[in-house]
Design a protein around this motif. Structure first.
Motif, PDB file in Angstrom:
ATOM      1  N   TYR A 435      99.721  35.057 -25.643  1.00 42.27           N
ATOM      2  CA  TYR A 435      98.798  36.098 -25.199  1.00 42.27           C
ATOM      3  C   TYR A 435      97.433  35.831 -25.820  1.00 42.27           C
ATOM      4  CZ  TYR A 435      99.716  38.290 -29.775  1.00 42.27           C
ATOM      5  OH  TYR A 435      99.852  38.541 -31.116  1.00 42.27           O
ATOM      6  N   LYS A 436      96.408  36.394 -25.178  1.00 42.36           N
ATOM      7  CA  LYS A 436      95.042  36.232 -25.661  1.00 42.36           C
ATOM      8  C   LYS A 436      94.545  37.539 -26.253  1.00 42.36           C
ATOM      9  CE  LYS A 436      92.903  32.401 -23.232  1.00 42.36           C
ATOM     10  NZ  LYS A 436      91.717  31.988 -22.433  1.00 42.36           N
ATOM     11  N   ARG A 437      93.934  37.410 -27.423  1.00 45.66           N
ATOM     12  CA  ARG A 437      93.352  38.580 -28.060  1.00 45.66           C
ATOM     13  C   ARG A 437      92.002  38.911 -27.403  1.00 45.66           C
ATOM     14  NH1 ARG A 437      94.997  35.052 -32.198  1.00 45.66           N
ATOM     15  NH2 ARG A 437      96.795  35.797 -33.410  1.00 45.66           N
ATOM     16  N   PRO A 438      91.576  40.166 -27.456  1.00 48.19           N
ATOM     17  CA  PRO A 438      90.251  40.529 -26.907  1.00 48.19           C
ATOM     18  C   PRO A 438      89.139  39.788 -27.651  1.00 48.19           C
ATOM     19  CG  PRO A 438      91.577  42.491 -27.317  1.00 48.19           C
ATOM     20  CD  PRO A 438      92.297  41.342 -27.964  1.00 48.19           C
ATOM     21  N   ARG A 439      88.041  39.584 -26.987  1.00 47.57           N
ATOM     22  CA  ARG A 439      86.920  38.868 -27.594  1.00 47.57           C
ATOM     23  C   ARG A 439      86.332  39.667 -28.746  1.00 47.57           C
ATOM     24  NH1 ARG A 439      82.758  35.888 -23.762  1.00 47.57           N
ATOM     25  NH2 ARG A 439      82.315  35.069 -25.845  1.00 47.57           N
ATOM     26  N   ASN A 440      85.923  38.950 -29.799  1.00 52.20           N
ATOM     27  CA  ASN A 440      85.274  39.538 -30.958  1.00 52.20           C
ATOM     28  C   ASN A 440      83.996  38.753 -31.194  1.00 52.20           C
ATOM     29  OD1 ASN A 440      84.390  40.224 -33.586  1.00 52.20           O
ATOM     30  ND2 ASN A 440      86.488  40.730 -34.212  1.00 52.20           N
ATOM     31  N   LEU A 441      82.883  39.293 -30.715  1.00 46.42           N
ATOM     32  CA  LEU A 441      81.630  38.550 -30.745  1.00 46.42           C
ATOM     33  C   LEU A 441      81.199  38.217 -32.168  1.00 46.42           C
ATOM     34  CD1 LEU A 441      79.630  40.456 -27.972  1.00 46.42           C
ATOM     35  CD2 LEU A 441      80.942  38.333 -27.789  1.00 46.42           C
ATOM     36  N   TRP A 443      83.208  37.627 -34.727  1.00 51.51           N
ATOM     37  CA  TRP A 443      84.059  36.522 -35.187  1.00 51.51           C
ATOM     38  C   TRP A 443      83.695  35.206 -34.518  1.00 51.51           C
ATOM     39  CZ3 TRP A 443      87.506  33.525 -32.299  1.00 51.51           C
ATOM     40  CH2 TRP A 443      88.345  32.678 -33.048  1.00 51.51           C
ATOM     41  N   GLU A 444      83.215  35.257 -33.279  1.00 50.34           N
ATOM     42  CA  GLU A 444      82.931  34.038 -32.526  1.00 50.34           C
ATOM     43  C   GLU A 444      81.643  33.343 -32.959  1.00 50.34           C
ATOM     44  OE1 GLU A 444      82.914  34.981 -28.408  1.00 50.34           O
ATOM     45  OE2 GLU A 444      85.026  35.617 -28.359  1.00 50.34           O
ATOM     46  N   LYS A 445      80.810  34.005 -33.742  1.00 51.64           N
ATOM     47  CA  LYS A 445      79.528  33.407 -34.146  1.00 51.64           C
ATOM     48  C   LYS A 445      79.754  32.105 -34.910  1.00 51.64           C
ATOM     49  CE  LYS A 445      76.800  37.672 -34.439  1.00 51.64           C
ATOM     50  NZ  LYS A 445      76.041  38.583 -35.335  1.00 51.64           N
ATOM     51  N   GLY A 446      79.027  31.062 -34.512  1.00 47.81           N
ATOM     52  CA  GLY A 446      79.083  29.775 -35.201  1.00 47.81           C
ATOM     53  C   GLY A 446      80.284  28.915 -34.852  1.00 47.81           C
ATOM     54  N   LYS A 447      81.114  29.343 -33.913  1.00 46.27           N
ATOM     55  CA  LYS A 447      82.314  28.585 -33.549  1.00 46.27           C
ATOM     56  C   LYS A 447      82.137  27.909 -32.196  1.00 46.27           C
ATOM     57  CE  LYS A 447      85.678  31.334 -36.162  1.00 46.27           C
ATOM     58  NZ  LYS A 447      84.694  32.161 -36.865  1.00 46.27           N
ATOM     59  N   THR A 448      82.759  26.762 -32.038  1.00 49.49           N
ATOM     60  CA  THR A 448      82.712  26.031 -30.774  1.00 49.49           C
ATOM     61  C   THR A 448      83.631  26.702 -29.759  1.00 49.49           C
ATOM     62  OG1 THR A 448      84.549  24.564 -31.355  1.00 49.49           O
ATOM     63  CG2 THR A 448      82.340  23.886 -32.049  1.00 49.49           C
ATOM     64  N   PRO A 449      83.425  26.436 -28.470  1.00 45.50           N
ATOM     65  CA  PRO A 449      84.336  27.009 -27.460  1.00 45.50           C
ATOM     66  C   PRO A 449      85.801  26.644 -27.708  1.00 45.50           C
ATOM     67  CG  PRO A 449      82.375  26.133 -26.404  1.00 45.50           C
ATOM     68  CD  PRO A 449      82.302  25.729 -27.846  1.00 45.50           C
ATOM     69  N   GLN A 451      87.189  26.090 -30.659  1.00 48.34           N
ATOM     70  CA  GLN A 451      87.653  26.889 -31.785  1.00 48.34           C
ATOM     71  C   GLN A 451      87.921  28.334 -31.364  1.00 48.34           C
ATOM     72  OE1 GLN A 451      84.332  26.111 -34.428  1.00 48.34           O
ATOM     73  NE2 GLN A 451      85.546  24.693 -35.679  1.00 48.34           N
ATOM     74  N   ILE A 452      87.076  28.849 -30.488  1.00 48.56           N
ATOM     75  CA  ILE A 452      87.251  30.226 -30.017  1.00 48.56           C
ATOM     76  C   ILE A 452      88.525  30.340 -29.184  1.00 48.56           C
ATOM     77  CG2 ILE A 452      86.289  32.010 -28.515  1.00 48.56           C
ATOM     78  CD1 ILE A 452      83.498  31.007 -29.353  1.00 48.56           C
ATOM     79  N   GLU A 453      88.736  29.357 -28.299  1.00 46.68           N
ATOM     80  CA  GLU A 453      89.926  29.378 -27.442  1.00 46.68           C
ATOM     81  C   GLU A 453      91.196  29.284 -28.280  1.00 46.68           C
ATOM     82  OE1 GLU A 453      92.313  29.327 -23.992  1.00 46.68           O
ATOM     83  OE2 GLU A 453      90.221  29.897 -24.330  1.00 46.68           O
ATOM     84  N   LYS A 454      91.189  28.394 -29.250  1.00 42.76           N
ATOM     85  CA  LYS A 454      92.361  28.226 -30.102  1.00 42.76           C
ATOM     86  C   LYS A 454      92.607  29.456 -30.971  1.00 42.76           C
ATOM     87  CE  LYS A 454      94.330  25.210 -33.650  1.00 42.76           C
ATOM     88  NZ  LYS A 454      94.132  23.976 -34.473  1.00 42.76           N
ATOM     89  N   GLY A 455      91.551  30.005 -31.536  1.00 42.97           N
ATOM     90  CA  GLY A 455      91.707  31.141 -32.446  1.00 42.97           C
ATOM     91  C   GLY A 455      92.060  32.436 -31.750  1.00 42.97           C
ATOM     92  N   SER A 456      91.712  32.573 -30.480  1.00 46.64           N
ATOM     93  CA  SER A 456      91.960  33.830 -29.772  1.00 46.64           C
ATOM     94  C   SER A 456      93.283  33.824 -29.012  1.00 46.64           C
ATOM     95  CB  SER A 456      90.824  34.116 -28.793  1.00 46.64           C
ATOM     96  OG  SER A 456      90.741  33.092 -27.805  1.00 46.64           O
ATOM     97  N   THR A 457      93.985  32.702 -29.004  1.00 46.16           N
ATOM     98  CA  THR A 457      95.241  32.589 -28.262  1.00 46.16           C
ATOM     99  C   THR A 457      96.408  32.492 -29.230  1.00 46.16           C
ATOM    100  OG1 THR A 457      94.101  31.417 -26.479  1.00 46.16           O
ATOM    101  CG2 THR A 457      96.499  31.309 -26.495  1.00 46.16           C
ATOM    102  N   PHE A 458      97.343  33.407 -29.110  1.00 47.45           N
ATOM    103  CA  PHE A 458      98.555  33.390 -29.921  1.00 47.45           C
ATOM    104  C   PHE A 458      99.640  32.653 -29.148  1.00 47.45           C
ATOM    105  CE2 PHE A 458     102.686  34.952 -31.160  1.00 47.45           C
ATOM    106  CZ  PHE A 458     102.626  35.033 -32.542  1.00 47.45           C
ATOM    107  N   VAL A 459     100.308  31.692 -29.821  1.00 45.99           N
ATOM    108  CA  VAL A 459     101.313  30.863 -29.149  1.00 45.99           C
ATOM    109  C   VAL A 459     102.531  30.689 -30.045  1.00 45.99           C
ATOM    110  CG1 VAL A 459     101.850  28.560 -28.244  1.00 45.99           C
ATOM    111  CG2 VAL A 459      99.635  29.589 -27.770  1.00 45.99           C
ATOM    112  N   ARG A 460     103.704  30.845 -29.478  1.00 39.47           N
ATOM    113  CA  ARG A 460     104.960  30.431 -30.095  1.00 39.47           C
ATOM    114  C   ARG A 460     105.721  29.643 -29.037  1.00 39.47           C
ATOM    115  NH1 ARG A 460     102.794  31.432 -34.030  1.00 39.47           N
ATOM    116  NH2 ARG A 460     103.339  32.829 -35.751  1.00 39.47           N
ATOM    117  N   ARG A 461     106.242  28.500 -29.413  1.00 43.63           N
ATOM    118  CA  ARG A 461     106.877  27.617 -28.440  1.00 43.63           C
ATOM    119  C   ARG A 461     108.362  27.433 -28.751  1.00 43.63           C
ATOM    120  NH1 ARG A 461     104.048  26.314 -23.973  1.00 43.63           N
ATOM    121  NH2 ARG A 461     104.697  24.125 -23.956  1.00 43.63           N
TER     122      ARG A 461
END
Length: 589
Positions: A435-441, A443-449, A451-461
């Motif tokens: 699932y994807k967490r809601p955007r946090n502007l 938290w996103e400051k200074g991060k690459t796209p 990094q933002i995609e990875k950090g905002s997506t929760f994954v268990r495989r």
């Protein structure tokens, strides 16, 4: 290479006796060898000594029996077999001396920060923290290490081999992920100090034996600690715990450390192997040792490029991107595989085994294999289209894991529907969470796209539905009902007694702590054991072998495949599939 079976044709639909090799055999087809009424032929049943017969079929006596005066005339025929002769060839430039058998043990491990006696951290010259690698102790058995088993061990040993080959190109270890492995040479010697973990459990000779195992003349006496002369070495390996290293979501999956201990158990002198391949007499025990070694070597080779399921695989399936080419011509199977709406797929592969002949040769046997698997993503017709994942909750069909639900906006109270859903999810074996967490502007400051995609997506495989330790349930039937399931957050309030602390439902937790409002708060939540409960809308189907593949569609597809591959047709297909598997290995290098 020649086959060593033949003669009798099995019933249609069976391919056990057929394979890919030809063999010349002699059989009399002499014109004079057939019994005839004029007494010049040969037969079986005439009385011995009767005029004109040396054996005839009743009144069809013959002159010289079946062969005639000149003896049988040889005729060449071809017999197909699924036996392939095994030959050993070294490619590392070293001389054949012995094969070495290793015991392999897997334990969970972790990094522990190095500290001084006063508790301050030890730093290196660049002011970076220093760590020790330590084996994790079992939470169930005091003094025992936390062992690892199952298919995860194959991922661990594969990574270990890759890392060691980078250091030494001659490093070779054949393994199927179990506790036995073989190498064509000794990988290390007892003189090399093993890289031991700081916390280890004393292993007695009754458990491991001496250098060459329990009850060995060269080993330590029973119930005495094994000496440091035991030839073993400890490795620490870091791998993805829940998925393969090349998984599309691997970058979002947590890593874990594991300790692998290789202990030399015994050696197989090359003279024994040579004796076996040259048909010289051998003891049954020695024959079994060679057979076991060859079996693991073959499985290890197959697993490099083929899909394998289970702890001790015998069946190996071609990768998904090769399935359409190997199914080609199999109408029902190909149609089902290409079905863009099907949540399952038939996979073609080979089953293999080891067989010995009286002449001393060893053969690898292959048979066709078709099984059904749960898809991870739907099949797409073009490479440009991204394959969509398969959620357990299907809004269009108003179903959960294929089970119809009357209303997705209401709790499921029908016990029959609940049982059907729980049974259907259990059959899926493996699941993904995402699932994807809601955007946090902020938290996103200074991060690459990225990094933002990875950090905002929760994954268990590749995790399993498993009852939680407290409530002893696998499914709670509403995410927003505290009577069905609620919990207290760790460290949420350290001053208030636990029984007085606030309890959260899963729906309330996601809304208040993650800023996420569930779309279906009345639908069930699934327990994943230590990973906790997850709303059904976050759960997806993972790639796994299908349980109870006995639907009418599955049976029809299976019967159609084996009917089209009966008798000699099966041999031709085995030859084709074996060649395809060899090409995959050659392409890998």
């Amino acid at each position: 290479m020649y086959g060593n079976v033949g003669g009798r044709r099995p019933p249609r639909g069976r391919d056990d006796y057929y394979g890919n090799e030809s063999r010349e055999r002699s059989r009399s087809r002499d014109h004079e060898s057939r019994g005839r009424f004029d007494g010049r032929g040969g037969g079986r049943d005439a009385p011995r000594g009767y005029q004109g017969s040396s054996g005839g079929r009743g009144d069809r006596g013959g002159y010289q029996g079946r062969g005639g005066r000149g003896g049988p005339r040889p005729t060449q025929i071809k017999v197909a077999t699924n036996y392939f002769k095994i030959e050993t060839v070294r490619k590392d430039g070293l001389e054949d001396n012995e094969w070495v058998q290793y015991d392999v043990q897997f334990q969970n491990a972790f990094r522990r920060k190095k500290v001084h006696e006063d508790g301050t951290a030890i730093l290196d010259a660049n002011d970076r923290l220093q760590f020790d690698m330590v084996a994790r102790e079992s939470g169930k058995y005091q003094g025992k290490l936390d062992t690892v088993s199952g298919i995860l061990t194959r991922r661990i040993i594969k990574k270990l081999i890759q890392e060691e080959i980078e250091k030494d190109s001659t490093f070779a270890l054949a393994t199927d992920g179990g506790n036995l492995a073989y190498s064509p040479r000794r990988l290390f010697t007892a003189e090399e100090p093993p890289k031991l973990a700081e916390k280890t459990t004393e292993v007695t000779a009754s458990q491991k034996g001496g250098t060459y195992g329990p009850a060995d003349d060269r080993g330590a006496p029973p119930n005495e600690p094994v000496t440091n002369q035991q030839n073993k070495r400890i490795f620490f390996v870091r791998v993805k715990k829940d998925c393969e290293e090349d998984d599309p979501e691997a970058s979002r999956v947590r890593n874990a450390w594991f300790m692998v201990t290789l202990t030399e158990v015994s050696t197989i002198p090359w003279r024994i192997v040579e004796s076996f391949f040259h048909g010289r007499p051998m003891e049954t025990r020695q024959t079994e040792i060679v057979r076991q070694c060859l079996d693991i070597v073959l499985k290890s080779s197959a697993m490099e490029t083929m899909l394998a399921v289970g702890k001790s695989p015998r069946h190996f399936y071609f990768p998904l991107n090769k399935q359409e080419s190997v199914i080609k011509g199999q109408t029902d199977a190909l149609r089902l595989f290409q079905n863009t709406n099907s949540k399952e797929a038939p996979l073609i592969g080979l089953s293999q085994g080891i067989r010995f002949s009286e002449g001393g040769n060893a053969f690898a046997t292959f048979d066709l294999k078709l099984d059904f698997f749960n898809r991870e993503k739907l099949h797409v017709g073009t490479k440009e289209t991204k394959a969509p994942p398969i959620p357990l909750l299907d809004e269009k069909q108003s179903s959960i894991a294929g089970v119809k639900v009357r209303n997705l906006n209401e709790p499921i109270t029908d016990r029959d529907v609940q049982r059907n859903i729980e049974e259907a999810i259990s059959k899926l074996t493996l699941l993904h969470i995402e699932y994807k967490r809601p955007r946090n502007l902020e938290w996103e400051k200074g991060k690459t796209p990225e990094q933002i995609e990875k950090g905002s997506t929760f994954v268990r495989r590749n995790i399993r539905m498993k009852a939680d330790a407290t409530h002893k349930i696998q499914i709670a039937w509403a995410a927003d009902n505290p009577d069905m399931f609620s919990f207290v957050l760790d460290n949420d309030d350290t001053e208030t007694p636990l029984e007085n602390q606030r309890k959260y439902t899963v729906a309330a937790y996601y809304y208040e702590k993650k800023g996420m409002k569930l779309k279906f708060p009345h639908l069930p939540i699934i327990s994943m054991g230590r990973d906790g409960f997850f709303p059904i809308e976050f759960v997806y189907q993972a790639f796994s072998k299908k349980k109870d593949a006995n639907s009418s569609q599955d049976l029809k597809t299976t019967l159609d495949y084996y009917d089209k591959n009966a008798a000699t047709e099966s041999i031709q297909n085995i030859m084709h599939l074996k060649k395809t598997a060899e090409n995959l290995q050659n392409a890998r290098g």
